[in-house]
Design a protein around this motif. Structure first.
Motif, PDB file in Angstrom:
ATOM      1  N   ASP A 253       0.822  -1.210   0.000  1.00 59.07           N
ATOM      2  CA  ASP A 253       0.000   0.000   0.000  1.00 59.07           C
ATOM      3  C   ASP A 253       0.858   1.263   0.000  1.00 59.07           C
ATOM      4  O   ASP A 253       0.566   2.224  -0.724  1.00 59.07           O
ATOM      5  CB  ASP A 253      -0.953  -0.011   1.197  1.00 59.07           C
TER       6      ASP A 253
ATOM      7  N   GLU B 258      -5.166  -2.016  -8.213  1.00 61.43           N
ATOM      8  CA  GLU B 258      -4.955  -1.580  -6.821  1.00 61.43           C
ATOM      9  C   GLU B 258      -4.613  -2.784  -5.933  1.00 61.43           C
ATOM     10  O   GLU B 258      -4.924  -3.927  -6.280  1.00 61.43           O
ATOM     11  CB  GLU B 258      -6.223  -0.902  -6.303  1.00 61.43           C
ATOM     12  N   PRO B 259      -4.037  -2.544  -4.757  1.00 66.35           N
ATOM     13  CA  PRO B 259      -3.670  -3.646  -3.853  1.00 66.35           C
ATOM     14  C   PRO B 259      -4.879  -4.496  -3.454  1.00 66.35           C
ATOM     15  O   PRO B 259      -5.976  -3.972  -3.228  1.00 66.35           O
ATOM     16  CB  PRO B 259      -3.104  -2.920  -2.626  1.00 66.35           C
TER      17      PRO B 259
END
Length: 127
Positions: free
Chosen positions: A81, A97-98
């Motif tokens: 992140d 995205e993570p």
């Protein structure tokens, strides 16, 4: 990569890699050897110059999975992140995205360079 100088600028400016060496390969192409700031034993080799073929542009991570051959390079780190936040600050394209993948006890995310090369960031997590 058609433009060697642009590739060097992107990898050194956006990812803090350093140029270890450059070697002409003929026909105006050049091998560029780069290392990340934290590991000068690791080398990423780029071939750049006029006449280099472009990679396909993918709409998203899923669309990129349709080609055979190597798909991406995975980099292990301590905090996905935090790394994604820094890449966004540097205007790097985040491909995914993570997210957590319990089957491999990891948190992962994906980004790409301007030429369509995909990189995975992987953080081991414990349950």
């Amino acid at each position: 990569m058609p433009d060697r100088d642009a590739a060097i600028s992107w990898y050194t400016g956006k990812l803090d890699f350093s140029v270890v060496d450059t070697v002409p390969s003929g026909d105006d192409m050049t091998f560029v050897f780069l290392s990340p700031a934290v590991d000068d034993g690791f080398r990423l080799e780029l071939l750049a110059g006029p006449g280099a073929a472009e990679r396909p542009v993918y709409a998203d991570l899923g669309a990129s999975l349709g080609l055979s051959g190597w798909h991406h390079l995975c980099l292990r780190l301590d905090d996905v992140d935090k790394a994604v936040a820094e890449l966004k600050r540097r205007s790097v394209k985040i491909v995914h995205e993570p997210f957590d993948v319990p089957a491999i006890s990891s948190r992962i995310a994906f980004f790409s360079d301007p030429w369509g090369n995909i990189f995975e960031l992987m953080q081991p997590v414990t349950a």
